[in-house]
Design a protein around this motif. Sequence first.
Motif, mmCIF file in Angstrom:
data_model
loop_
_atom_site.group_PDB
_atom_site.id
_atom_site.type_symbol
_atom_site.label_atom_id
_atom_site.label_comp_id
_atom_site.label_asym_id
_atom_site.label_seq_id
_atom_site.Cartn_x
_atom_site.Cartn_y
_atom_site.Cartn_z
ATOM 1 N N UNK A 1 0.901 -0.663 -5.390
ATOM 2 C CA UNK A 1 1.808 -1.356 -4.482
ATOM 3 C C UNK A 1 1.622 -2.867 -4.560
ATOM 4 N N UNK A 2 0.368 -3.323 -4.620
ATOM 5 C CA UNK A 2 0.094 -4.762 -4.675
ATOM 6 C C UNK A 2 0.640 -5.392 -5.950
ATOM 7 N N UNK A 3 0.357 -4.767 -7.082
ATOM 8 C CA UNK A 3 0.805 -5.354 -8.344
ATOM 9 C C UNK A 3 2.310 -5.203 -8.535
ATOM 10 N N UNK A 4 2.896 -4.134 -8.015
ATOM 11 C CA UNK A 4 4.352 -3.992 -8.063
ATOM 12 C C UNK A 4 5.010 -5.111 -7.268
ATOM 13 N N UNK A 5 4.420 -5.467 -6.129
ATOM 14 C CA UNK A 5 4.960 -6.567 -5.327
ATOM 15 C C UNK A 5 4.949 -7.869 -6.120
ATOM 16 N N UNK A 6 3.857 -8.128 -6.818
ATOM 17 C CA UNK A 6 3.772 -9.359 -7.610
ATOM 18 C C UNK A 6 4.742 -9.344 -8.793
ATOM 19 N N UNK A 7 5.008 -8.139 -9.312
ATOM 20 C CA UNK A 7 5.915 -8.016 -10.453
ATOM 21 C C UNK A 7 7.376 -7.963 -10.037
ATOM 22 N N UNK A 8 7.632 -7.842 -8.734
ATOM 23 C CA UNK A 8 9.003 -7.760 -8.265
ATOM 24 C C UNK A 8 9.656 -6.427 -8.569
ATOM 25 N N UNK A 9 8.856 -5.352 -8.603
ATOM 26 C CA UNK A 9 9.362 -4.012 -8.891
ATOM 27 C C UNK A 9 9.244 -3.166 -7.628
ATOM 28 N N UNK A 10 10.318 -2.501 -7.242
ATOM 29 C CA UNK A 10 10.293 -1.614 -6.080
ATOM 30 C C UNK A 10 9.343 -0.452 -6.343
ATOM 31 N N UNK A 11 8.603 -0.042 -5.323
ATOM 32 C CA UNK A 11 7.613 1.022 -5.495
ATOM 33 C C UNK A 11 7.692 2.025 -4.369
ATOM 34 N N UNK A 12 7.497 3.285 -4.735
ATOM 35 C CA UNK A 12 7.365 4.369 -3.763
ATOM 36 C C UNK A 12 6.046 5.075 -4.047
ATOM 37 N N UNK A 13 5.208 5.188 -3.021
ATOM 38 C CA UNK A 13 3.880 5.770 -3.183
ATOM 39 C C UNK A 13 3.806 7.069 -2.386
ATOM 40 N N UNK A 14 3.495 8.154 -3.075
ATOM 41 C CA UNK A 14 3.322 9.462 -2.453
ATOM 42 C C UNK A 14 1.850 9.658 -2.114
ATOM 43 N N UNK A 15 1.565 10.073 -0.884
ATOM 44 C CA UNK A 15 0.187 10.301 -0.455
ATOM 45 C C UNK A 15 0.109 11.618 0.307
ATOM 46 N N UNK A 16 -1.022 12.289 0.266
ATOM 47 C CA UNK A 16 -1.175 13.512 1.050
ATOM 48 C C UNK A 16 -1.388 13.204 2.527
ATOM 49 N N UNK A 17 -0.944 14.117 3.384
ATOM 50 C CA UNK A 17 -1.205 13.972 4.816
ATOM 51 C C UNK A 17 -2.711 13.878 5.035
ATOM 52 N N UNK A 18 -3.107 13.023 5.943
ATOM 53 C CA UNK A 18 -4.523 12.827 6.206
ATOM 54 C C UNK A 18 -5.113 11.628 5.502
ATOM 55 N N UNK A 19 -4.316 10.961 4.660
ATOM 56 C CA UNK A 19 -4.785 9.739 4.008
ATOM 57 C C UNK A 19 -5.124 8.687 5.060
ATOM 58 N N UNK A 20 -6.173 7.943 4.833
ATOM 59 C CA UNK A 20 -6.615 6.914 5.778
ATOM 60 C C UNK A 20 -5.466 6.018 6.211
ATOM 61 N N UNK A 21 -5.332 5.841 7.522
ATOM 62 C CA UNK A 21 -4.278 4.964 8.057
ATOM 63 C C UNK A 21 -4.443 3.533 7.557
ATOM 64 N N UNK A 22 -5.683 3.124 7.318
ATOM 65 C CA UNK A 22 -5.904 1.766 6.818
ATOM 66 C C UNK A 22 -5.292 1.597 5.435
ATOM 67 N N UNK A 23 -5.404 2.640 4.603
ATOM 68 C CA UNK A 23 -4.814 2.581 3.269
ATOM 69 C C UNK A 23 -3.281 2.601 3.358
ATOM 70 N N UNK A 24 -2.730 3.411 4.256
ATOM 71 C CA UNK A 24 -1.278 3.462 4.422
ATOM 72 C C UNK A 24 -0.748 2.113 4.892
ATOM 73 N N UNK A 25 -1.470 1.489 5.796
ATOM 74 C CA UNK A 25 -1.059 0.178 6.297
ATOM 75 C C UNK A 25 -1.055 -0.852 5.169
ATOM 76 N N UNK A 26 -2.038 -0.778 4.307
ATOM 77 C CA UNK A 26 -2.112 -1.703 3.179
ATOM 78 C C UNK A 26 -0.948 -1.475 2.218
#
Length: 363
Positions: free
Chosen positions: A122-147
């Motif tokens: 997500x971070x590098x996609x933002x710098x590259x100007x590319x739209x990103x969709x990230x799939x995560x399993x339920x229960x993933x740390x909220x801190x990571x989701x926020x990032x």
Amino acid sequence: MIVPYECRCGSSYAPTADRWRCDCGGLLDLPLGAVTWPPRAGGRSMWRYLDAGDLPWRDITLGEGDTPLIEEDGGMHLKLEFASPTGSFKDRGAVVLVALARALNASRLVADSSGNAGTAVAAYAARAGIAAEIFVPAGTSEKKLHQIRGHGAEVTVVEGSREDTATAAAARVEESGAFYASHVYNPYFHEGTKTYALEIFEQLGGAVPATLVLPAGNGTLVLGAHRGFAELRAAGVIDRVPRIVAVQSELCAPLAEAWTAGRDEPEPVQPGHTLAEGIAIADPARGSRILAAVEDSHGAFVTVGEDEIAEAHAALAARGLWVEPTGAVSYAAVRRLRAEGSPLVIGGTIVAPLCGSGLKASL
């Protein structure tokens, strides 16, 4: 640096934005090269080790690489991968994948992750100007989701296992034609993680450590580290790769079980709930390759229990090192093996990574 993908069936493909597996359904690999040594002078990022070719990495780099290597407990070194720009070693591979996506004119990318790879992509996609969709399993740390969301990526939470998450991401790739920035399926990720090994070799003054103790889920660090030392060996710079001790949680250990049983392929397991969520991979897609890398190094697989992970986490914190629980598994393994007097950790330098920041997840 952009070289064709290869499949074990004999097919090869020039990288394109929509190519992520062989037509036969097999995994894609990259041929082993011979690394150029010494690395280029100037700068301290991981890119001084890579032949970047046409990859537009200068537009998106965050200075990833060059993480500290500190000595602890006499003869043991800890590599502080949590000092990476987004807080984990996954930056090494993610920046290469996103640079590749941009070179291939991808307009959108998809990734699946238990958290750290997703935040890095997500971070590098933002710098590259590319739209990103990230799939995560339920229960993933909220801190990571926020990032992830903070970097502007769309988050899709999948109710199910880590494998269900990967399946959902692959389905989105197939229906949308997006670039699949997968740290599991795209072998260019290992071009980034191999710099972990090259940095260690340089930081130790051109010495090969006796043992690398590495966490193993999908195996991106095991495969990358093995590749880095294997390319030094292919170049004639060294004559051996270090022993790799790959560590899994007792509650999710398909690779360790396969190793003990003498199998070349792991069989899926039913994972338990473990503190080491980042390596809770019940059916690693590159399992046979991970097993082969450890065998080539004359290494082994070990498992650690939940109490051992928690105790190692606390011991690291008491030494000023704040890591996420998954980041403590390698240290937990070293503590156990030393207590047992295991030959795996006797004699020579031991190096273990602290893979992710404790600011991302906690006990």
